[in-house]
Design a protein around this motif. Structure first.
Motif, PDB file in Angstrom:
ATOM      1  N   ALA A 186       0.837  -1.206   0.000  1.00  0.00           N
ATOM      2  CA  ALA A 186       0.000   0.000   0.000  1.00  0.00           C
ATOM      3  C   ALA A 186       0.870   1.253   0.000  1.00  0.00           C
ATOM      4  CB  ALA A 186      -0.928  -0.006   1.218  1.00  0.00           C
ATOM      5  N   GLY A 187       2.035   1.176   0.670  1.00  0.00           N
ATOM      6  CA  GLY A 187       2.960   2.303   0.697  1.00  0.00           C
ATOM      7  C   GLY A 187       3.545   2.623  -0.663  1.00  0.00           C
ATOM      8  N   ILE A 188       3.611   1.627  -1.538  1.00  0.00           N
ATOM      9  CA  ILE A 188       4.132   1.855  -2.889  1.00  0.00           C
ATOM     10  C   ILE A 188       3.219   2.805  -3.660  1.00  0.00           C
ATOM     11  CG2 ILE A 188       4.696   0.729  -5.091  1.00  0.00           C
ATOM     12  CD1 ILE A 188       5.491  -1.739  -3.508  1.00  0.00           C
ATOM     13  N   GLY A 189       1.964   2.880  -3.265  1.00  0.00           N
ATOM     14  CA  GLY A 189       1.026   3.771  -3.924  1.00  0.00           C
ATOM     15  C   GLY A 189       1.028   5.186  -3.375  1.00  0.00           C
ATOM     16  N   SER A 190       1.935   5.493  -2.459  1.00  0.00           N
ATOM     17  CA  SER A 190       1.981   6.829  -1.868  1.00  0.00           C
ATOM     18  C   SER A 190       2.334   7.882  -2.913  1.00  0.00           C
ATOM     19  CB  SER A 190       3.027   6.866  -0.745  1.00  0.00           C
ATOM     20  OG  SER A 190       3.261   8.192  -0.307  1.00  0.00           O
ATOM     21  N   ALA A 194       9.697   9.477  -1.596  1.00  0.00           N
ATOM     22  CA  ALA A 194      10.523   8.895  -0.541  1.00  0.00           C
ATOM     23  C   ALA A 194       9.803   7.742   0.155  1.00  0.00           C
ATOM     24  CB  ALA A 194      10.911   9.963   0.481  1.00  0.00           C
ATOM     25  N   VAL A 195       8.509   7.882   0.338  1.00  0.00           N
ATOM     26  CA  VAL A 195       7.724   6.814   0.973  1.00  0.00           C
ATOM     27  C   VAL A 195       7.663   5.599   0.059  1.00  0.00           C
ATOM     28  CG1 VAL A 195       5.432   6.156   1.819  1.00  0.00           C
ATOM     29  CG2 VAL A 195       6.374   8.408   2.382  1.00  0.00           C
ATOM     30  N   ARG A 196       7.478   5.820  -1.244  1.00  0.00           N
ATOM     31  CA  ARG A 196       7.447   4.698  -2.189  1.00  0.00           C
ATOM     32  C   ARG A 196       8.764   3.936  -2.173  1.00  0.00           C
ATOM     33  NH1 ARG A 196       5.125   8.728  -5.624  1.00  0.00           N
ATOM     34  NH2 ARG A 196       7.036   8.873  -6.877  1.00  0.00           N
ATOM     35  N   GLU A 197       9.874   4.683  -2.128  1.00  0.00           N
ATOM     36  CA  GLU A 197      11.180   4.020  -2.118  1.00  0.00           C
ATOM     37  C   GLU A 197      11.374   3.210  -0.841  1.00  0.00           C
ATOM     38  OE1 GLU A 197      15.956   4.991  -2.655  1.00  0.00           O
ATOM     39  OE2 GLU A 197      14.476   6.614  -2.768  1.00  0.00           O
ATOM     40  N   HIS A 214       3.885  -8.943  -4.774  1.00  0.00           N
ATOM     41  CA  HIS A 214       3.829  -7.479  -4.775  1.00  0.00           C
ATOM     42  C   HIS A 214       5.012  -6.890  -5.544  1.00  0.00           C
ATOM     43  CE1 HIS A 214       0.382  -7.308  -2.197  1.00  0.00           C
ATOM     44  NE2 HIS A 214       0.986  -7.887  -1.184  1.00  0.00           N
ATOM     45  N   LEU A 215       6.155  -7.539  -5.457  1.00  0.00           N
ATOM     46  CA  LEU A 215       7.329  -7.067  -6.198  1.00  0.00           C
ATOM     47  C   LEU A 215       7.110  -7.215  -7.701  1.00  0.00           C
ATOM     48  CD1 LEU A 215      10.171  -8.545  -3.961  1.00  0.00           C
ATOM     49  CD2 LEU A 215       9.680  -6.116  -4.316  1.00  0.00           C
ATOM     50  N   ARG A 216       6.472  -8.291  -8.114  1.00  0.00           N
ATOM     51  CA  ARG A 216       6.180  -8.471  -9.549  1.00  0.00           C
ATOM     52  C   ARG A 216       5.235  -7.378 -10.036  1.00  0.00           C
ATOM     53  NH1 ARG A 216       5.016 -13.770  -7.775  1.00  0.00           N
ATOM     54  NH2 ARG A 216       6.901 -15.053  -7.762  1.00  0.00           N
ATOM     55  N   ASP A 217       4.244  -7.067  -9.234  1.00  0.00           N
ATOM     56  CA  ASP A 217       3.328  -5.982  -9.605  1.00  0.00           C
ATOM     57  C   ASP A 217       4.088  -4.662  -9.750  1.00  0.00           C
ATOM     58  OD1 ASP A 217       1.216  -7.757  -9.497  1.00  0.00           O
ATOM     59  OD2 ASP A 217       0.617  -7.200  -7.453  1.00  0.00           O
ATOM     60  N   ALA A 218       5.108  -4.479  -8.906  1.00  0.00           N
ATOM     61  CA  ALA A 218       5.864  -3.223  -8.910  1.00  0.00           C
ATOM     62  C   ALA A 218       6.729  -3.058 -10.150  1.00  0.00           C
ATOM     63  CB  ALA A 218       6.735  -3.136  -7.653  1.00  0.00           C
ATOM     64  N   LEU A 219       6.956  -4.134 -10.904  1.00  0.00           N
ATOM     65  CA  LEU A 219       7.748  -4.025 -12.132  1.00  0.00           C
ATOM     66  C   LEU A 219       7.058  -3.131 -13.168  1.00  0.00           C
ATOM     67  CD1 LEU A 219       8.965  -7.718 -12.624  1.00  0.00           C
ATOM     68  CD2 LEU A 219      10.349  -5.740 -11.935  1.00  0.00           C
ATOM     69  N   ALA A 220       5.747  -2.946 -13.020  1.00  0.00           N
ATOM     70  CA  ALA A 220       5.009  -2.099 -13.954  1.00  0.00           C
ATOM     71  C   ALA A 220       4.712  -0.723 -13.365  1.00  0.00           C
ATOM     72  CB  ALA A 220       3.693  -2.781 -14.335  1.00  0.00           C
ATOM     73  N   HIS A 221       5.326  -0.409 -12.253  1.00  0.00           N
ATOM     74  CA  HIS A 221       5.056   0.869 -11.587  1.00  0.00           C
ATOM     75  C   HIS A 221       5.646   2.021 -12.402  1.00  0.00           C
ATOM     76  CE1 HIS A 221       4.838   3.917  -8.408  1.00  0.00           C
ATOM     77  NE2 HIS A 221       4.021   3.099  -7.773  1.00  0.00           N
ATOM     78  N   PRO A 222       4.983   3.168 -12.445  1.00  0.00           N
ATOM     79  CA  PRO A 222       5.525   4.302 -13.218  1.00  0.00           C
ATOM     80  C   PRO A 222       6.793   4.909 -12.621  1.00  0.00           C
ATOM     81  CG  PRO A 222       3.500   4.922 -12.058  1.00  0.00           C
ATOM     82  CD  PRO A 222       3.617   3.446 -11.945  1.00  0.00           C
ATOM     83  N   ALA A 224      10.473   4.869 -11.671  1.00  0.00           N
ATOM     84  CA  ALA A 224      11.636   4.076 -12.079  1.00  0.00           C
ATOM     85  C   ALA A 224      12.377   3.495 -10.878  1.00  0.00           C
ATOM     86  CB  ALA A 224      12.586   4.943 -12.908  1.00  0.00           C
ATOM     87  N   VAL A 225      12.394   4.208  -9.767  1.00  0.00           N
ATOM     88  CA  VAL A 225      13.071   3.703  -8.569  1.00  0.00           C
ATOM     89  C   VAL A 225      12.353   2.469  -8.044  1.00  0.00           C
ATOM     90  CG1 VAL A 225      13.681   4.232  -6.176  1.00  0.00           C
ATOM     91  CG2 VAL A 225      14.003   5.957  -7.950  1.00  0.00           C
ATOM     92  N   VAL A 226      11.037   2.516  -8.011  1.00  0.00           N
ATOM     93  CA  VAL A 226      10.252   1.365  -7.554  1.00  0.00           C
ATOM     94  C   VAL A 226      10.490   0.171  -8.473  1.00  0.00           C
ATOM     95  CG1 VAL A 226       7.900   0.472  -7.259  1.00  0.00           C
ATOM     96  CG2 VAL A 226       8.501   2.756  -6.415  1.00  0.00           C
ATOM     97  N   ARG A 227      10.422   0.412  -9.784  1.00  0.00           N
ATOM     98  CA  ARG A 227      10.660  -0.685 -10.734  1.00  0.00           C
ATOM     99  C   ARG A 227      12.046  -1.283 -10.540  1.00  0.00           C
ATOM    100  NH1 ARG A 227       8.868   3.101 -14.477  1.00  0.00           N
ATOM    101  NH2 ARG A 227      10.923   3.177 -15.474  1.00  0.00           N
ATOM    102  N   GLY A 228      13.049  -0.418 -10.377  1.00  0.00           N
ATOM    103  CA  GLY A 228      14.416  -0.890 -10.255  1.00  0.00           C
ATOM    104  C   GLY A 228      14.639  -1.724  -9.016  1.00  0.00           C
TER     105      GLY A 228
END
Length: 338
Positions: A186-190, A194-197, A214-222, A224-228
């Protein structure tokens, strides 16, 4: 109308009516022949006005001012009431959250409850040392100690800027059991970067299939830090779906060394090594890929085994960019020497 009837009709006790009179808020218009207070309809209307204003949260002094000052404007007072109400709601919400967390810890007695309170206070301390000690204590709890609620650890981790404390909190979360992955996701959607990271870094060290999902879902996040961060974590777990993101990280210079290392580990079989090489070649061929990016991609090919990677380096040794050609030639020399 006598005081008893006024009390019955207004719902204000006779004792309170006398108190209002002592504060000069309301006065009975007259007295009976026997000396009893007698209230007029106007007096009763004023009593209802007093109760209405009190219901808004005004003090009796503020009520008197509002009723007696002909030049009084309510806007400033209402603004102040709104501010005070918000502060009260925030304080009550904070208390409710703290009580829920103590309840979630299921303390067996007051000693356990006080232990949880102490740890929760330490997690919110202004001292980084105190926060770190609390994080370490929560992750090293023995079987007879009350654990810190997962929600409190997640909230602390998402708000922590000190790297040492953040590391201790991530360690505590990794050992906290169920509940943490969903809260971190849920924090990834902040809306706060800084909170997303912090959320994705914490999720990256969580064991288990839920965290991996959840990490697989994050591969499509807009972001770039989250995806990486998701790609690095999944790459370390051997998931080849991370290859496009990892290659992009090398090209773009975002944690490129870590990404190149992850790719070299993933390239353990011929099919995956060839797939990684094909992705490298594709990025190298893009017109938008600048000289620094092409240099990083060429260097990263050094960690990819197989015939396809070797052929790609041969092609690059004839590249128009002299720096790329020299790097590829040197890497071929190292391969031939092995």
């Amino acid at each position: 109308m006598l005081i008893g009837e006024v009390a019955r009709r207004s719902g204000v006790s006779a004792r309170m009516l006398r108190h209002y009179e002592s504060l000069d808020l309301v006065h009975p218009s007259g007295r009976t022949g026997s000396g009893y207070r007698e209230y007029s309809e106007e007096d009763i209307r004023r009593i209802f006005h007093i109760e209405s204003l009190r219901a808004l949260g005004l003090s009796l002094r503020e009520v008197k001012r509002a009723l007696d000052d002909a030049g009084f404007t309510p806007s400033a007072l209402v603004d102040d009431l709104i501010r005070r109400t918000r502060e009260r709601i925030a304080a009550e919400t904070e208390l409710l959250t703290r009580l829920r967390r103590i309840h979630a810890a299921d303390p067996a007695g007051w000693e356990d409850a006080l232990q949880v309170v102490t740890l929760l206070q330490a997690l919110g301390s202004k001292s980084a040392d105190a926060r770190q000690r609390a994080a370490l204590a929560s992750s090293a709890s023995s079987s007879d100690e009350v654990p810190v609620p997962v929600e409190a650890l997640v909230e602390a981790a998402l708000g922590e800027s000190d790297p040492n404390v953040a590391g201790a909190l991530r360690w505590a979360l990794a050992r906290s059991g169920d509940g943490a992955p969903a809260l971190l996701a849920a924090g990834i959607g902040s809306p706060v970067a800084a909170v997303r990271e912090r959320a994705i870094r914490s999720l990256a060290v969580m064991p288990g299939g839920e965290a991996a999902g959840h990490l697989r879902d994050a591969l499509a996040h807009p972001d770039a830090v989250v995806r990486g961060q998701a790609a690095l974590a999944l790459g370390a777990r051997g998931e080849t779906d991370t290859v496009p993101t990892l290659v992009d990280m090398v090209a773009e210079g975002r944690n490129d060394t870590d990404a190149a290392d992850a790719l070299s580990v993933l390239a353990g079989d011929t099919a995956t090594a060839d797939r990684i090489t094909a992705r490298f070649v594709e990025r190298l061929a893009q017109d938008t890929t600048g000289a620094p990016a092409r240099g990083r991609l060429t260097q990263a090919l050094a960690g990819i085994p197989g015939t396809q990677a070797y052929r790609a380096l041969v092609e690059l040794s004839r590249d128009a960019d002299r720096a790329v050609a020299l790097t590829a030639t040197y890497l071929l020399h190292l391969r031939d020497a092995r």
